[in-house]
Design an enzyme around this catalytic site. Structure first.
Site, PDB file in Angstrom:
ATOM      1  N   GLU A  47       0.821  -1.206   0.000  1.00 14.65           N
ATOM      2  CA  GLU A  47       0.000   0.000   0.000  1.00 14.65           C
ATOM      3  C   GLU A  47       0.861   1.265   0.000  1.00 14.65           C
ATOM      4  O   GLU A  47       0.531   2.256  -0.659  1.00 14.65           O
ATOM      5  CB  GLU A  47      -0.954   0.005   1.199  1.00 14.65           C
ATOM      6  N   TYR A 130      -5.931   6.446   4.609  1.00 16.63           N
ATOM      7  CA  TYR A 130      -6.151   5.400   3.601  1.00 16.63           C
ATOM      8  C   TYR A 130      -5.385   4.128   3.939  1.00 16.63           C
ATOM      9  O   TYR A 130      -5.938   3.021   3.940  1.00 16.63           O
ATOM     10  CB  TYR A 130      -5.761   5.897   2.207  1.00 16.63           C
ATOM     11  N   ASP A 148      -9.580   4.884  -2.233  1.00 20.01           N
ATOM     12  CA  ASP A 148      -8.544   5.388  -3.125  1.00 20.01           C
ATOM     13  C   ASP A 148      -9.233   6.020  -4.333  1.00 20.01           C
ATOM     14  O   ASP A 148     -10.458   6.136  -4.385  1.00 20.01           O
ATOM     15  CB  ASP A 148      -7.558   4.289  -3.527  1.00 20.01           C
ATOM     16  N   CYS A 200     -14.333   0.046 -14.251  1.00 22.10           N
ATOM     17  CA  CYS A 200     -14.823   1.424 -14.099  1.00 22.10           C
ATOM     18  C   CYS A 200     -13.638   2.388 -14.219  1.00 22.10           C
ATOM     19  O   CYS A 200     -13.331   3.165 -13.316  1.00 22.10           O
ATOM     20  CB  CYS A 200     -15.524   1.575 -12.748  1.00 22.10           C
ATOM     21  N   CYS A 207     -18.748  -0.425 -19.124  1.00 22.85           N
ATOM     22  CA  CYS A 207     -19.990  -0.527 -18.355  1.00 22.85           C
ATOM     23  C   CYS A 207     -20.738  -1.827 -18.623  1.00 22.85           C
ATOM     24  O   CYS A 207     -21.410  -2.365 -17.730  1.00 22.85           O
ATOM     25  CB  CYS A 207     -20.886   0.672 -18.656  1.00 22.85           C
ATOM     26  N   CYS A 210     -19.667  -4.439 -16.153  1.00 23.62           N
ATOM     27  CA  CYS A 210     -19.657  -4.061 -14.735  1.00 23.62           C
ATOM     28  C   CYS A 210     -20.721  -4.838 -13.961  1.00 23.62           C
ATOM     29  O   CYS A 210     -21.900  -4.850 -14.344  1.00 23.62           O
ATOM     30  CB  CYS A 210     -19.894  -2.564 -14.599  1.00 23.62           C
ATOM     31  N   CYS A 216     -26.255   1.321 -11.339  1.00 26.14           N
ATOM     32  CA  CYS A 216     -25.451   2.524 -11.541  1.00 26.14           C
ATOM     33  C   CYS A 216     -26.296   3.687 -12.055  1.00 26.14           C
ATOM     34  O   CYS A 216     -26.813   3.658 -13.180  1.00 26.14           O
ATOM     35  CB  CYS A 216     -24.306   2.238 -12.508  1.00 26.14           C
TER      36      CYS A 216
END
Length: 350
Positions: A47, A130, A148, A200, A207, A210, A216
């Site tokens: 990270e 985060y 994020d 995304c 899309c 997804c 959405c």
């Protein structure tokens, strides 16, 4: 926005099912739904490396670090120069300095074990909200909201939020927090990040692939490709400088280690001028410095940099005003940060 928001359980079930089938294979991850807990050291290290850096750029660095320092205690015992050298080229060098500070606190004050709560992790050097949330969720199964840029983008589109970033951050985090499940929160966090990274995406989102397409709001409104909106950034200024690459008759290079604070802090580099609107000559030692054709161009977070490069052959008795000589056998271009490496290769190609 739709009249009915997606339910948290519905989104979590969809995302965990999608993640079980589509999780990216990354060297710091364990398989989805695994009974084996994730190693907090590997989660934390990945990270930190991934902050403002792509997965593709991080993989090799992660492998080298974990091979050389397989535990947080190993890293804590490492020499600063060795760690900074391995980090060279990854950028944002304050991360490497904080990496060592954090490893030493964990090793020396916590017995080599990372604390397992968000607040305790947040108290460690170099760990922000985060990273604390990511380690708590992924390594310890805490139901923390991991935000994020990928997750912000998913939230902005899922709820058709048009407030530009960064002003939209609190609203996006509130939406994400409402969806974070108690069950498998680490896998869920990684699922959301993977969705943003692979489906995304910032441009041309897929899309049709997804798993959240039926929920959405931006897809229904035809605005997905326009989100998230961002406040226009000010143009970056340009600074200039001069670097001096001197090599002694025995092959040793004249280098300096930059101050711990500031850009490229703690890294090896070439002696040179300040970086300002106009470059000022400041050779580290009297010599016949030759101007090289070409220049080094590099972009930092807040400005563009243009470096003029000088080179010279230095006698064995040279006594520079600044810097030190590093023997030819000890010099590795890979230990230099990218901007300094560019100058070296310019000299090598001259």
């Amino acid at each position: 926005m739709r009249d009915t928001d997606p339910g948290a359980n519905e989104v979590a079930d969809i995302m965990l099912d999608w993640y079980d089938r589509n999780a990216r294979a990354l060297p710091w991850r364990i398989p989805p739904g695994s009974a084996q807990p994730a190693d907090p050291y590997r989660v934390w290290l990945s990270e930190v490396m991934l902050q403002q850096t792509t997965v593709a750029s991080v993989k090799d660095y992660f492998h080298r670090f974990t091979q050389r320092w397989p535990t947080v205690s190993d890293l804590a015992s490492a020499h600063d120069a060795d760690v900074m050298g391995e980090w060279a080229g990854l950028g944002y060098y304050a991360r490497a300095r904080n990496l060592l500070k954090c490893a030493r606190v964990v090793a020396w004050d916590h017995g080599g074990r990372f604390p397992d709560t968000h607040d305790a992790l947040l108290a460690l050097p170099g760990i922000g909200p985060y990273t604390a949330a990511a380690v708590a969720a992924i390594a310890f199964g805490r139901a923390e909201t991991v935000m994020d840029g990928n997750v912000e983008r998913v939230m902005a589109r899922l709820y058709d939020i048009h407030v530009p970033l960064p002003a939209a951050k609190p609203a996006l985090k509130a939406r994400a927090a409402a969806l974070t499940p108690l069950h498998r929160p680490g896998d869920y966090a990684q699922a959301m990040m993977d969705l943003g990274a692979t489906i995304c995406t910032p441009k041309s989102p897929a899309c049709g692939l997804c798993p959240l397409r039926d929920l959405c709001a931006a897809l229904a409104a035809g605005t997905a490709a326009d989100l998230p909106k961002k406040t226009a950034k000010k143009p970056k200024p340009t600074r200039r400088g001069i670097v001096y690459l001197g090599r002694r008759a025995d092959g040793a290079w004249l280098l300096e280690r930059r101050p711990d604070r500031g850009l490229l802090g703690g890294m090896l580099g070439w002696p040179g001028s300040d970086w300002a609107e106009t470059a000022t000559e400041s050779p580290p030692v009297a010599a016949d410095w030759q101007h090289l054709a070409g220049e080094v161009r590099h972009t930092f977070t807040h400005f563009h940099l243009i470096l003029t490069v000088r080179s010279a052959d230095l006698p064995l008795h040279s006594r520079p005003d600044t810097g030190f000589f590093l023997a030819q056998g000890d010099f590795r271009p890979g230990d230099l940060p990218t901007v300094m490496r560019k100058a070296f290769y310019l000299v090598q190609g001259a």
